[in-house]
Write a protein that holds these residues in place. Structure first.
Motif, PDB file in Angstrom:
ATOM      1  N   ASN A 186       0.820  -1.217   0.000  1.00 56.07           N
ATOM      2  CA  ASN A 186       0.000   0.000   0.000  1.00 56.07           C
ATOM      3  C   ASN A 186       0.855   1.268   0.000  1.00 56.07           C
ATOM      4  N   THR A 211      -1.691   5.336   2.937  1.00 53.62           N
ATOM      5  CA  THR A 211      -1.902   6.540   2.121  1.00 53.62           C
ATOM      6  C   THR A 211      -1.656   7.800   2.944  1.00 53.62           C
ATOM      7  N   GLN A 255       2.997   6.039  -5.694  1.00 53.57           N
ATOM      8  CA  GLN A 255       2.634   6.183  -7.105  1.00 53.57           C
ATOM      9  C   GLN A 255       1.443   7.115  -7.263  1.00 53.57           C
ATOM     10  N   ASP A 256       0.404   6.875  -6.445  1.00 53.89           N
ATOM     11  CA  ASP A 256      -0.818   7.666  -6.557  1.00 53.89           C
ATOM     12  C   ASP A 256      -0.560   9.138  -6.284  1.00 53.89           C
ATOM     13  N   THR A 310       1.955   1.792  -3.554  1.00 51.21           N
ATOM     14  CA  THR A 310       0.843   2.317  -4.357  1.00 51.21           C
ATOM     15  C   THR A 310       0.596   3.779  -4.012  1.00 51.21           C
ATOM     16  N   ALA A 311       0.660   4.122  -2.724  1.00 47.51           N
ATOM     17  CA  ALA A 311       0.388   5.493  -2.287  1.00 47.51           C
ATOM     18  C   ALA A 311       1.400   6.464  -2.888  1.00 47.51           C
TER      19      ALA A 311
END
Lengths: 182, 545, 238
Positions: free
Chosen positions: B41, B90, B47-48, B44-45
């Protein structure tokens, strides 16, 4: 001189040790001059274990409630308790049932699995003593003063154990003649 | 590979690193608390949030505070997050852009961290254990180069002697002396063995080192090989440590690719290859002679010493066998010098020691502390004491060690002080017990362990442990008499003095130490003999199991 | 070959270098009880009966695997050693199901002999009464695990003298037992040559010849001695 109060008891064993005791033959007559037999399956007919016993030979292991009751009484009322023979010292052959793991499997094995006709478990409370889960050597239940192994202990060994006691000495339980098992 | 190339690899790797590194623990402890999900996660965070250019998420080894895992640390901000939940990833990344996070903030200034002195764990939680470049970028394999090119094998041994380091597996034998013995033994074929068969209940130091910094151990082994004249090493790891094995395998492959293991290391005539051997679940294989039998493919039974492995070990060749933690110290000793290392610790116990601090204590985890620190400092300051209660005892040394009462908490932690009070350093397990702990049960627990783990070769250990366990059980069932207690104690001494290997020799320690310090707990359990109380029947006279 | 001089129980002894303390003691006529030791096969130091005190070390050392050294002072029968030996034998008796009165080896059993030697008139440790098996699948021999003391003499004699390695040890701790082949019934192990050396090596009645009953076990220990001498000294006749 007061006679020594002498007893023998027979618990879970084959009575072979007592037979070996009788093999003392004429020495028994000599022994009788020193001791008063106050309780014994082979030496007198008294039914109750008396107080203040000086020496007691205990044959057999502790296998049932009766054995247990008697040995506790013997210990309380005896000065010198002798584990007499392998069954008393190690529980020996009677204890070969211990490998089955308890009284119940033993009874089932003996009376149900091996029962040829009308297999059934014995049930007679108050008449047939209950089996203990395991057969125990005497010293696992009460303190023991002298250990006399042997299956049975030969008569010479019995004499060599008892004789010093008559003169107020403890026997030396050492060497093949005195402590060989089996 | 030569030195320039090694430095280039490190330099290039450093240059490629992003300004901000988000370190997420991916070791076994944190994994059990879903760290891998947190790790995913976080990636991904990043990247986001479109931060890939300046932020990287790195899976690292153990940060130590295992009781509060999963742990995430952001550098250079020095922000530590504890007990991170996957859904907090996140918001943690958001903090890099001024956001806030509900994630539990940790305190790196807490004594748990601040009082540590990290030598073995210097890179742990900072480098990616699966990247040799990461290890090289923090100076990795420089000591190996230094040893091979700037020192003779004898000088390396002298440096280890000068450091004063003693074996970290528990016995505390002087490491330098061991190295010197193997080095002096005649013979063309010698071996290095790294003992990673950590098995004490509650101990996980070696697992953490292998999982967090496998190259540090490999480098130590290679230096040892150079010093004693061995070209082959074995790492014996227990099968219950799959992640450690996997990371070691990867590390060995990477090192071979760079020419840092294998033939002609650093283009020198020195060859050193490392193979992994996996244990099959026997605690006794941590005993060195049993371990050697096991590597040879035999039954893991100890054999009488002498001959010691240093004289005749693996396949009858002189063999150096050291614990993971010992070997993990070597690279730093060569880099900083033996004298520097000897300046840490006490007179007779040098350097640092890792402990797995567990049990009834606020701060659970791994700590590396200088020798000589007191138990009180560890338990009360670093560990934060017992939650809602008081320390009753501290168990060190696992099934070979003893229980130290609270009254002796001011004892300094070093080999000799611990032995003097009836315990031992051991491999580093430290279990804190509170006032509700029954010490006889503790002794029974450890005896159950030894009874199950004895190999069965020698009589006192095979059957003595069974009888000791039976006597403790009888006590706890309140069926034992004073005579049984006397029997328990005399049997302890007999097993201790007559057993063949360390397992049996030390197995009675938990009983002896509790008898010494908590005797009243044994006394309270005693019963008068059945024939005295005049009662007859079931339950009065008992059969012990 | 050089000679070492040492003292055992205060008596001076000279013996060749490389000899064990046990050999030196035997040469001097000092009895040290043993169970796992068997002349002709390698020593494992497992039974711990031959532990002795050697001055200069606090550790008790097994005489069977401790080499003599110059000036060594050995005590073989201190009160502590006597007590530990007796405890060791008691532990062995309590561990298995040793019922001398119904055993083939009664009167001819090294465990029984050692019990007499150490003065064991009873076991202070509770008998375990383990549930153990008897394997009589072999046409000539049987193994009664109840009587096994795990000395591993059979394992070593079969491996080192007969070269068949039929026996080994399975499991660990109290669960250990002697295993034939790949944990097969003995009678199904092709490697067994039926040589009977394990019967001769077994100190108790655990491995026996079929057909022998209580007290009838005989051992031909001389056969093992002959084989070892034959191999080591190339003396092929007895």
């Amino acid at each position: 001189m007061d006679k020594i109060k002498f007893a023998t008891v027979w618990l879970a064993g084959c009575s072979g040790c007592h037979m070996s005791f009788l093999d003392l033959d004429e020495w028994l007559i000599e022994l009788a001059q020193f001791v008063e037999v106050v309780y014994s399956p082979v030496g007198c007919d008294l039914k109750h274990y008396p107080d203040n016993v000086d020496v007691c030979l205990v044959e057999g292991g502790i296998a049932n409630e009766d054995n247990l009751e008697l040995i506790l009484q013997v210990r309380r009322q005896t000065k010198i308790l002798i584990s007499f023979g392998d069954c008393a010292v190690t529980a020996n052959v009677p204890a070969m049932r211990n490998m089955l793991g308890g009284a119940e499997p033993v009874l089932k094995r003996a009376y149900l699995e091996l029962g040829d006709t009308s297999p059934q478990l014995p049930y007679a409370p108050g008449i047939v003593p209950e089996l203990l889960d395991r057969v125990l050597p005497v010293h696992e239940v009460v303190p023991v003063d002298i250990y006399m192994p042997g299956c049975p202990p030969p008569a010479d060994r019995i004499r060599a154990t008892i004789e010093p006691l008559l003169h107020g000495e403890m026997p030396a339980m050492v060497g093949r003649d005195m402590i060989k098992f089996g | 590979m030569d030195l320039t190339e090694l430095l280039d690899v490190g330099e290039a790797h450093r240059a490629a690193q992003k300004a901000t590194r988000v370190h997420c623990c991916t070791s076994t402890g944190c994994r059990a608390a879903s760290a891998m999900e947190v790790f995913k996660n976080l990636k991904t965070a990043v990247q986001d949030a479109g931060l890939e250019a300046e932020v990287e998420v790195v899976g690292v080894g153990c940060m130590g505070f295992c009781g509060r895992g999963p742990l995430v640390q952001i550098d250079p901000q020095q922000a530590l997050y504890e007990e991170v939940k996957p859904e907090e990833a996140t918001s943690i990344i958001d903090t890099l852009q001024g956001g806030t996070t509900p994630a539990l903030k940790g305190d790196l200034q807490h004594p748990f961290f601040a009082r540590q002195v990290k030598i073995v764990r210097q890179h742990s939680g900072k480098v990616d254990p699966e990247s040799i470049e990461d290890y090289i970028s923090v100076g990795g394999y420089r000591s190996l180069y230094k040893a091979i090119y700037e020192m003779s094998p004898g000088e390396v041994v002298d440096e280890i002697i000068a450091s004063g380091i003693r074996g970290r597996g528990g016995g505390g034998y002087p490491t330098g002396l061991k190295w010197a013995t193997v080095a002096k033994m005649p013979g063309d074929q010698k071996y290095v063995i790294c003992n990673g068969d950590e098995g004490d209940p509650g101990a996980f130091m070696d697992r953490s080192v292998l999982e967090s910094d496998p190259h540090l151990v490999l480098e130590g082994m290679a230096i040892a090989g150079y010093a004693i004249g061995a070209n082959h090493g074995f790492i014996y790891v227990r099968a219950e440590y799959p992640l450690a094995i996997q990371r070691l395998q990867k590390a060995i492959q990477q090192a071979k690719k760079y020419g840092l293991l294998g033939s002609q290391i650093f283009d020198s005539p020195f060859d050193f290859k490392v193979d992994i051997r996996i244990g099959a679940g026997a605690f006794v294989c941590g005993e060195e002679t049993a371990l050697i039998q096991s590597i040879q493919g035999g039954r893991g039974n100890p054999i009488p010493r002498p001959p010691y492995p240093a004289q005749s070990g693996l396949w009858q060749c002189p063999t150096l066998i050291n614990n993971v933690e010992t070997l993990a110290n070597i690279s730093t000793i060569i880099r900083e010098g033996g004298a520097w290392y000897a300046s840490i610790g006490t007179d007779k116990s040098k350097g640092t020691k890792i402990f797995a601090l567990t049990g009834k204590i606020r701060n659970n985890g791994l700590i590396e502390v200088p020798m000589g620190i007191t138990l009180r400092e560890i338990v009360e300051e670093m560990g934060g004491g017992v939650p809602d209660g008081e320390v009753k005892a501290v168990q060190t040394g696992g099934p070979s060690g003893g229980c130290i009462p609270a009254s002796l908490l001011d004892t300094p932690v070093d080999y000799d002080s611990l032995v003097a009070i009836g315990s031992m350093m051991g491999s580093g397990g430290m279990v804190v017990m509170d006032q509700d702990t029954n010490m006889v049960e503790v002794a029974q627990f450890y005896m159950e362990f030894c009874r199950g783990e004895t190999c069965g070769k020698c009589v006192p250990c095979r059957t003595g442990t069974v009888q000791l366990y039976a006597l403790l059980t009888k006590l706890l069932k309140r069926q034992a008499t004073q005579a049984d207690l006397a029997k328990l104690e005399s049997l302890c001494h007999m097993v201790q003095e007559t057993s063949l290997c360390g397992l049996g020799i030390s197995a009675p320690n938990p009983i002896l130490s509790t008898l010494r310090y908590f005797n009243e707990e044994y006394q309270e359990l005693l019963q008068p003999p059945a024939y005295l109380n005049g009662k007859v029947g079931h339950g009065q006279v008992t059969v012990s199991q | 070959m050089s000679v070492k001089t040492l003292k055992i129980n205060g008596v001076d002894i000279a013996i060749e270098e490389g000899a064990t303390v046990l050999q030196a003691a035997r040469q001097a006529g000092v009895p040290i009880p043993t169970l796992c030791h068997l002349d002709g096969v390698h020593d494992v130091g497992a039974c711990r009966l031959c532990l002795v005190e050697v001055s200069g070390t606090r550790k008790l050392l097994p005489a069977c695997v401790t080499e003599v050294a110059e000036g060594m002072e050995v005590q073989t029968n201190t009160p502590k050693l006597q007590e530990y030996r007796r405890m060791t034998v008691e532990l062995l008796f309590s561990e298995g199901n040793h019922v001398c009165s119904v055993c083939v080896a009664n009167g001819n059993c090294e465990l029984q002999d050692v019990a007499i030697q150490v003065g064991m008139d009873h076991s202070r440790f509770t008998y375990r009464f383990p549930d153990r098996a008897v394997d009589i699948s072999h046409p000539q021999f049987g193994i009664d695990h109840n009587r096994c003391i795990l000395c591993t003499r059979c394992v070593r004699v079969c491996d080192e003298i007969e070269g068949a390695h039929v026996w080994d040890v399975a499991q660990r701790g109290a669960a250990c037992y002697i295993v034939s082949g790949l944990n097969q019934p003995w009678g199904e192990v092709d490697a067994c040559t039926s040589c009977g050396k394990c019967v001769d090596a077994c100190p108790t009645g655990a491995i026996f010849r079929k057909g022998s009953t209580t007290g009838e076990k005989e051992r031909d220990r001389a056969k093992l001695d002959f084989l070892v001498t034959a191999r080591e000294k190339h003396e092929w006749t007895r």
